[in-house]
Design an enzyme around this catalytic site. Structure first.
Site, mmCIF file in Angstrom:
data_model
loop_
_atom_site.group_PDB
_atom_site.id
_atom_site.type_symbol
_atom_site.label_atom_id
_atom_site.label_comp_id
_atom_site.label_asym_id
_atom_site.label_seq_id
_atom_site.Cartn_x
_atom_site.Cartn_y
_atom_site.Cartn_z
ATOM 1 N N ASP A 70 15.742 21.278 -32.017
ATOM 2 C CA ASP A 70 16.502 20.075 -32.568
ATOM 3 C C ASP A 70 18.076 20.459 -32.407
ATOM 4 O O ASP A 70 18.763 19.517 -32.835
ATOM 5 C CB ASP A 70 16.242 19.595 -33.751
ATOM 6 C CG ASP A 70 16.780 20.619 -34.981
ATOM 7 O OD1 ASP A 70 16.600 22.030 -34.687
ATOM 8 O OD2 ASP A 70 16.878 20.006 -35.977
ATOM 9 N N CYS A 110 3.104 1.575 2.756
ATOM 10 C CA CYS A 110 4.457 0.779 2.863
ATOM 11 C C CYS A 110 5.594 1.546 2.023
ATOM 12 O O CYS A 110 6.553 1.467 2.328
ATOM 13 C CB CYS A 110 4.077 -0.539 2.222
ATOM 14 S SG CYS A 110 2.861 -1.691 3.131
ATOM 15 N N CYS A 150 0.789 -1.242 0.009
ATOM 16 C CA CYS A 150 -0.187 0.051 0.074
ATOM 17 C C CYS A 150 0.874 1.209 -0.018
ATOM 18 O O CYS A 150 2.110 1.290 0.072
ATOM 19 C CB CYS A 150 -0.899 -0.165 1.055
ATOM 20 S SG CYS A 150 0.029 0.198 2.831
ATOM 21 N N ASP A 157 10.999 26.288 -32.660
ATOM 22 C CA ASP A 157 12.215 26.685 -33.419
ATOM 23 C C ASP A 157 11.970 26.514 -34.854
ATOM 24 O O ASP A 157 10.972 25.559 -35.052
ATOM 25 C CB ASP A 157 13.348 25.901 -33.076
ATOM 26 C CG ASP A 157 14.581 26.031 -33.868
ATOM 27 O OD1 ASP A 157 15.072 27.241 -34.018
ATOM 28 O OD2 ASP A 157 15.200 25.096 -34.576
ATOM 29 N N ASP A 189 19.555 25.422 -29.264
ATOM 30 C CA ASP A 189 18.189 25.254 -28.714
ATOM 31 C C ASP A 189 17.999 25.101 -27.223
ATOM 32 O O ASP A 189 17.326 24.832 -26.525
ATOM 33 C CB ASP A 189 17.161 24.289 -29.499
ATOM 34 C CG ASP A 189 16.860 24.923 -30.847
ATOM 35 O OD1 ASP A 189 16.575 26.238 -31.017
ATOM 36 O OD2 ASP A 189 16.984 24.298 -31.957
#
Length: 751
Positions: free
Chosen positions: A631, A22, A19, A433, A635
């Site tokens: 990419d 725990c 649970c 971008d 960036d």
């Protein structure tokens, strides 16, 4: 075992946790170990991930001291070990369930239809009832012993768990019943009710719930299993001019590997011979096979379809893209979004609170309830303890996260940071971008205008000279000529003129290729080409002028073209209520042209690379939740500074490492897909948490008897046990619904 040399991540298998309480206990114990920087347990997988420079033995000992057991996995990528252990565990649970129900169900039916109603009217039946008590005790020991052992471990370590509630509820039911059997004279006639059937049935129903939970839980790891199944077991390595098949573990960098049609690529590499089409769909989500020839990269786990390839191994073992993807998915599945920490906070006080509620309810019934007060007191306390077990609360978040991250991975979306799964669902602004994100990132020729109407000759003339230039626009012209199979013309006296263009001599004539300003300074009349140049500029292209001696021959338009699906993907983002912006170093005029074509809302142009992160910070300062998509290396700061950074997987390693979510294919549809999965997962988590909370908020008062004064209704402890088990199964089943989610790109494939 020796401690890790530096900060590293370790994984432990946990046994005995059921649970949210725990989970909190185990995480707290591990975080207290010197050298541990973080510890996150995945209750659904029964594993805990620990970051830090610490000895494995110290971690295992900390878990043991908390009242649980931990082991190091033999092979974290070998699910056969875990499957075997779970089969043994499931077999034991089924055996326990059958034994408990075989005792409890007949007793219940006898109580209902046998006329006894499980009441011992006089002492003459003590032997029969005592025998039933002994049989029920056997059920508690053999079928429910793990609950009592867990409760005892929790007690001696000064905390309370689900096991505590089950053990107290069923144990007190048995003890009360045995007291009635042994000394019925101390109880009024109406209170001589025995609850042996309740103890047995509750143990059986909880074991049944755990069997169903185990079966449903197995489905959540299917995404990881599919990725693991992509791995080749062996590779055909060329050594000493002979092909030998070796285990994957023996493949080394720079080995030459042969792969035939229908075989999997064993490791990452670079093609050195052959031509074939590769199915990369399981890694990228892109269904179309990709052609591979000399110099192209191939990735481990992809499937060779047609031809035979010979490639050089560039990355092996844990360095391959597939291995890193598997590691990322596992890490993300084990992560805990902010909303999931709500369950942890509540679990710290939940079980103690339930114990207090049970005691208070019992006292209220004892002082204000009807006769027989002792019987009612006992029923209420037992029912409260049983129905309040917080299993569903602990499973609500991890189950949804596991399925959601796996669903994303199957669509080529890798979630690198756990919180991104929740944050992506809350974004209101997406900043894109331009180069390589909205556009293809590679200049192409899209227009040729020849004054003498011979476009093929003009392209041949330009390519013959531009082949000596390294400028991206020059390479675009060369690629266009190659695609038309145009052979270059011999040239002499090539010269590059910085910021102007290039020149060379062909057949005794001076050929100049460059911008209009340069040609006009060389007294070449370009007026006949201006209309074409303006048309090229209107499409955000660059006009390249060509002249022979003092005569203008034509103009070629080169541009970084918009990806075919960018407009459609941006429209999907708009449909989800997002505002889309473009961030570029291009001029406002060029940027506006692109923005109009694809439907961009806001344009931020003339932004230097080093200022991109500042623009993201500015938007966030306005109160926006910002996602950045890029990419390139420039960036990376902006990706890291956004609420969620999306890196196009075709981009640079620096950009990918700076991002929260990696899109394996170079399409903006991946952004829309990621947000769709994120929103669906967050919605699923909220449904699970709401269900778990409502279950306890409604169930506990009813179990305490709040309806009795109005309707005369009191919940049976057996019903409480069934409801508690079903609550966990409901949460798991709801999480598994995410596996059926069809995101936008998948809908298009089947449309």
């Amino acid at each position: 075992m020796t401690p890790p040399a530096n900060n590293t991540t370790q994984l432990l298998n946990i046994d005995g946790a059921h649970c949210a309480g725990c989970v909190r206990t185990i995480e707290t114990a591990l975080r207290a170990v010197p050298g541990v920087s973080s510890a996150h347990m995945n209750l659904a997988e029964r594993t805990v991930s620990i970051d830090g420079a610490v000895n494995s033995n110290a971690l295992i000992e900390a878990v043991k001291n908390a009242g649980y057991s931990a082991t190091l996995p033999v092979n974290v990528d070998d699910y056969s070990e875990r499957d075997a252990a779970e089969r043994v565990h499931a077999k034991a649970l089924r055996r326990n369930m059958i034994f408990a129900l075989a005792v409890g169900a007949p007793l219940m039916l006898w109580g209902i239809f046998g006329g006894s109603m499980m009441v011992m009217p006089h002492s003459s039946s003590q032997i029969e009832w005592g025998a039933l008590g002994i049989v029920t005790l056997a059920v508690l020991i053999f079928a429910g012993g793990h609950f009592f052992r867990g409760a005892w471990q929790a007690f001696i370590h000064h905390h309370a768990t689900m096991d505590t509630l089950i053990a107290l509820g069923t144990g007190s039911a048995w003890l009360y019943s045995m007291e009635v059997v042994i000394a019925p004279q101390f109880f009024p006639d109406a209170a001589r009710h025995v609850y042996f059937e309740a103890s047995a049935l509750i143990i059986g129903l909880i074991n049944l719930g755990q069997v169903l939970e185990l079966r449903a839980r197995g489905k959540t790891s299917q995404a990881i299993r599919r990725l693991l199944d992509l791995r080749a077991k062996t590779a055909r390595v060329v050594r000493d001019e002979q092909e030998i098949e070796v285990p994957l573990e023996q493949v080394q960098r720079d080995d030459h590997i042969r792969v035939r049609p229908g075989e999997k690529i064993a490791v990452d590499g670079e093609v050195i011979d052959g031509d074939s089409y590769i199915d990369e769909s399981m890694l990228t989500g892109e269904p179309m096979p990709v052609r591979k020839k000399n110099g192209d990269a191939v990735a481990a786990g992809t499937l060779n379809q047609s031809g035979t390839l010979l490639f050089r191994a560039t990355k092996v073992g844990a360095d391959t893209a597939l291995a890193q993807i598997i590691a990322l998915v596992k890490k993300a599945q084990g992560a805990k979004p902010a909303i999931g920490r709500l369950a942890d906070t509540i679990s710290a006080i939940f079980v103690p609170s339930v114990l207090i509620i049970a005691v208070v309810s019992a006292l209220l019934w004892f002082n204000f309830g009807p006769e027989p007060k002792i019987a009612y007191l006992f029923i209420v306390a037992t029912t409260v303890l049983i129905i309040a077990c917080p299993c569903a609360l602990g499973l609500a978040t991890p189950m949804s996260v596991m399925v959601g991250v796996g669903k994303a991975a199957s669509a080529g979306i890798l979630i690198q940071r756990g919180d991104a799964l929740q944050t992506a669902a809350q974004l209101d602004t997406i900043v894109l971008d331009k180069t390589g994100t909205i556009t293809a990132g590679k200049p192409t020729v899209f227009e040729i205008f020849a004054a003498d109407e011979n476009e093929q000759q003009l392209l041949q003339l330009a390519a013959s000279i531009e082949q000596y230039s390294e400028h991206p626009l020059a390479q675009a012209i060369v690629r266009a000529a190659n695609s038309k199979r145009t052979l270059p013309t011999p040239t002499t006296e090539f010269a590059a003129h910085n910021g102007k263009g290039v020149s060379a001599t062909i057949d005794g004539a001076l050929i100049r290729i460059g911008n209009r300003r340069w040609l006009e300074t060389e007294h070449i009349d370009c007026s006949a080409l201006l209309a074409s140049a303006d048309a090229i500029a209107a499409q955000a292209g660059t006009a390249i002028f060509i002249a022979r001696d003092n005569q203008a021959l034509g103009v070629i338009g080169v541009a970084d073209r918009i990806k075919e699906d960018s407009k459609e993907a941006i429209a999907r983002l708009h449909q989800r209520g997002l505002r889309v912006a473009m961030l570029t170093g291009d001029s406002h005029a060029a940027a506006e042209i692109i923005a109009r074509e694809v439907g961009i809302d806001d344009v931020f142009a003339d932004v230097l690379p080093e200022h991109k992160a500042a623009k993201i910070a500015e938007l966030r300062a306005q109160g926006r939740k910002v996602g950045m998509v890029g990419d390139g290396i420039n960036d990376a700061p902006a990706l890291a500074g956004a609420d969620v950074g999306f890196a196009i997987g075709t981009g640079t390693d620096v950009a990918i490492e700076s991002a929260d979510i990696v899109l394996m294919r170079g399409s903006l549809h991946g952004v829309a897909d990621a947000i769709e999965v994120s929103q669906a997962t967050l919605r699923n988590i909220k449904q699970n948490l709401f269900g778990a909370f409502i279950y306890n908020i409604v169930g506990i008062p009813i179990a305490a008897g709040v309806l009795y004064p109005f309707l005369g209704v009191l919940m049976n402890p057996i019903f409480a046990g069934a409801a508690m088990s079903l609550s966990s199964v409901t949460v798991i089943s709801n999480a598994n619904r995410l596996r059926l989610l069809r995101i936008g790109s998948e809908r298009e494939k089947t449309a």
